[in-house]
Design an enzyme around this catalytic site. Sequence first.
Site, PDB file in Angstrom:
ATOM      1  N   GLN A  97      45.610  47.554  41.357  1.00  0.00           N
ATOM      2  CA  GLN A  97      44.230  46.884  41.041  1.00  0.00           C
ATOM      3  C   GLN A  97      43.891  47.153  39.700  1.00  0.00           C
ATOM      4  OE1 GLN A  97      41.693  46.840  44.752  1.00  0.00           O
ATOM      5  NE2 GLN A  97      43.000  48.535  44.784  1.00  0.00           N
ATOM      6  N   ASN A  98      44.603  48.089  39.118  1.00  0.00           N
ATOM      7  CA  ASN A  98      44.098  48.864  37.748  1.00  0.00           C
ATOM      8  C   ASN A  98      44.637  47.753  36.621  1.00  0.00           C
ATOM      9  OD1 ASN A  98      43.406  50.739  39.030  1.00  0.00           O
ATOM     10  ND2 ASN A  98      44.800  52.069  38.624  1.00  0.00           N
ATOM     11  N   ILE A  99      43.904  47.581  35.660  1.00  0.00           N
ATOM     12  CA  ILE A  99      44.191  46.778  34.464  1.00  0.00           C
ATOM     13  C   ILE A  99      44.647  47.591  33.370  1.00  0.00           C
ATOM     14  CG2 ILE A  99      42.674  45.011  35.056  1.00  0.00           C
ATOM     15  CD1 ILE A  99      40.536  46.063  33.096  1.00  0.00           C
ATOM     16  N   ASP A 100      44.730  49.173  33.557  1.00  0.00           N
ATOM     17  CA  ASP A 100      45.355  49.769  32.568  1.00  0.00           C
ATOM     18  C   ASP A 100      46.866  49.863  32.636  1.00  0.00           C
ATOM     19  OD1 ASP A 100      46.605  51.901  34.035  1.00  0.00           O
ATOM     20  OD2 ASP A 100      44.492  52.433  34.840  1.00  0.00           O
ATOM     21  N   HIS A 115      45.037  42.529  39.361  1.00  0.00           N
ATOM     22  CA  HIS A 115      43.752  42.059  38.578  1.00  0.00           C
ATOM     23  C   HIS A 115      43.940  41.755  37.303  1.00  0.00           C
ATOM     24  CE1 HIS A 115      41.295  43.903  42.306  1.00  0.00           C
ATOM     25  NE2 HIS A 115      41.813  42.926  42.579  1.00  0.00           N
ATOM     26  N   CYS A 123      44.782  32.062  27.074  1.00  0.00           N
ATOM     27  CA  CYS A 123      44.137  30.810  26.531  1.00  0.00           C
ATOM     28  C   CYS A 123      43.651  29.995  27.712  1.00  0.00           C
ATOM     29  CB  CYS A 123      45.226  30.156  25.870  1.00  0.00           C
ATOM     30  SG  CYS A 123      44.589  28.554  25.334  1.00  0.00           S
ATOM     31  N   CYS A 142      43.627  31.665  18.684  1.00  0.00           N
ATOM     32  CA  CYS A 142      44.571  31.414  19.792  1.00  0.00           C
ATOM     33  C   CYS A 142      45.774  31.217  19.158  1.00  0.00           C
ATOM     34  CB  CYS A 142      43.968  30.215  20.803  1.00  0.00           C
ATOM     35  SG  CYS A 142      45.447  29.903  21.906  1.00  0.00           S
ATOM     36  N   ASN A 208      43.838  59.747  49.072  1.00  0.00           N
ATOM     37  CA  ASN A 208      42.584  59.585  48.207  1.00  0.00           C
ATOM     38  C   ASN A 208      41.672  60.908  48.305  1.00  0.00           C
ATOM     39  OD1 ASN A 208      39.672  58.815  47.646  1.00  0.00           O
ATOM     40  ND2 ASN A 208      40.552  56.711  47.997  1.00  0.00           N
ATOM     41  N   ALA A 224      44.570  62.794  43.329  1.00  0.00           N
ATOM     42  CA  ALA A 224      46.207  61.993  43.273  1.00  0.00           C
ATOM     43  C   ALA A 224      47.130  62.820  42.489  1.00  0.00           C
ATOM     44  CB  ALA A 224      45.668  60.850  42.535  1.00  0.00           C
TER      45      ALA A 224
HETATM   46  N1  APR Z   1      42.559  61.174  42.984  1.00  0.00           N
HETATM   47  C1  APR Z   1      42.586  60.102  44.188  1.00  0.00           C
HETATM   48  N2  APR Z   1      41.536  59.314  44.650  1.00  0.00           N
HETATM   49  C2  APR Z   1      40.414  59.384  43.756  1.00  0.00           C
HETATM   50  C3  APR Z   1      40.498  60.256  42.640  1.00  0.00           C
HETATM   51  C4  APR Z   1      41.371  61.261  42.368  1.00  0.00           C
HETATM   52  N3  APR Z   1      41.240  61.879  41.319  1.00  0.00           N
HETATM   53  N4  APR Z   1      39.063  59.713  41.815  1.00  0.00           N
HETATM   54  C5  APR Z   1      38.340  58.850  42.844  1.00  0.00           C
HETATM   55  N5  APR Z   1      39.180  58.715  43.800  1.00  0.00           N
HETATM   56  C6  APR Z   1      38.940  57.674  44.601  1.00  0.00           C
HETATM   57  C7  APR Z   1      37.658  57.448  45.172  1.00  0.00           C
HETATM   58  O1  APR Z   1      37.333  58.204  46.255  1.00  0.00           O
HETATM   59  C8  APR Z   1      37.291  55.943  45.503  1.00  0.00           C
HETATM   60  O2  APR Z   1      37.855  55.822  46.875  1.00  0.00           O
HETATM   61  O3  APR Z   1      39.414  56.354  44.058  1.00  0.00           O
HETATM   62  C9  APR Z   1      38.501  55.449  44.716  1.00  0.00           C
HETATM   63  C10 APR Z   1      38.051  54.438  43.616  1.00  0.00           C
HETATM   64  O4  APR Z   1      37.081  53.374  44.276  1.00  0.00           O
HETATM   65  P1  APR Z   1      36.904  52.253  43.152  1.00  0.00           P
HETATM   66  O5  APR Z   1      35.855  52.978  42.054  1.00  0.00           O
HETATM   67  O6  APR Z   1      36.014  51.460  44.116  1.00  0.00           O
HETATM   68  O7  APR Z   1      38.161  51.536  42.697  1.00  0.00           O
HETATM   69  P2  APR Z   1      38.988  50.471  43.142  1.00  0.00           P
HETATM   70  O8  APR Z   1      39.002  50.615  44.620  1.00  0.00           O
HETATM   71  O9  APR Z   1      40.202  50.514  42.380  1.00  0.00           O
HETATM   72  O10 APR Z   1      38.250  49.170  42.972  1.00  0.00           O
HETATM   73  C11 APR Z   1      38.828  47.877  43.350  1.00  0.00           C
HETATM   74  O11 APR Z   1      37.014  46.741  42.352  1.00  0.00           O
HETATM   75  O12 APR Z   1      35.421  46.201  40.690  1.00  0.00           O
HETATM   76  C12 APR Z   1      36.845  46.074  40.946  1.00  0.00           C
HETATM   77  O13 APR Z   1      38.280  44.979  39.960  1.00  0.00           O
HETATM   78  C13 APR Z   1      37.883  46.202  40.396  1.00  0.00           C
HETATM   79  O14 APR Z   1      40.088  46.717  40.823  1.00  0.00           O
HETATM   80  C14 APR Z   1      38.750  46.884  40.945  1.00  0.00           C
HETATM   81  C15 APR Z   1      38.467  46.810  42.205  1.00  0.00           C
END
Ligand code: APR
Length: 240
Positions: A97-100, A115, A123, A142, A208, A224
């Site tokens: 889901q990460n955009i990095d 995502h 464009c 563009c 997590n 992680a």
């Molecule tokens: N190691 C493991 N888990 C971690 C760590 C870590 N070091 N740090 C934080 N977390 C966990 C948190 O406990 C949490 O459950 O990562 C999760 C991050 O949750 P969110 O901030 O909600 O991110 P994400 O689940 O990726 O969000 C989903 O929401 O807004 C949108 O588009 C955005 O892709 C994103 C989507």
Amino acid sequence: MVAARRIVVLTGAGISAESGIQTFRASDGLWENHRIEDVATPEGFAANPIAVHQFYNDRRRLLLSDTIRPNPAHTALARLEHSIVDLPEHEFLLVTQNIDNLHERAGSRALVHMHGELLKMRCEQSGLSFDLREDLTLDTCCRCCRVPGNLRPDVVWFGEIPLAMSRITKALENCDLFIAIGTSGSVYPAAGFFELAREHGAHTVELNLDNTNATFDEHICGPASEVVPAYVERLLSCAS
Ligand code: APR
């Protein structure tokens, strides 16, 4: 531990937290200081494109800075992929889901950015996307239309359909192990992936920092950068 052959991994912001990228929903997360409606919806972009460009430009600059690099969790997933991908009857898909771009920098190749990607612009006229390493502004020309003003970050906003859903669904229906790493399970459809995988017979595991309360078959709590390499080592010791 299962001797898995077809693995789907879903990652969220938590996997990149120890690389220096803010998560969304922590007390100091991105959504504490920004309203989703303002910076992550088509309506927000239509109302104030300059503010939306600024939000993503700031994040792009951070991602491209020297301080941000993949951590051992990203590297472990790349090692998992490369260790099993050539084994007979083994399949692997990493859905982020990460955009990095930390997964690809760590060496992952079987990767889907559901995502979108921060280092791309799209464009709005043609739908074509292009690499982007600079700031995106209303003046950016563009590459297909040759005029400014048609470009947006190539990310999926709330209310839009995530990318590659048919490939992801097929992999989920076919996998025997589903692993969710560092995601709060707050945003669908990704939040429902573990249920789909389980309905089709997969063992489901959550790695997590905290327990998200979703009913995975297995929960492994910890940062992680520690729990993912350890879990991958266990998996590889079972691979045949
Ligand atoms: N190691 C493991 N888990 C971690 C760590 C870590 N070091 N740090 C934080 N977390 C966990 C948190 O406990 C949490 O459950 O990562 C999760 C991050 O949750 P969110 O901030 O909600 O991110 P994400 O689940 O990726 O969000 C989903 O929401 O807004 C949108 O588009 C955005 O892709 C994103 C989507």
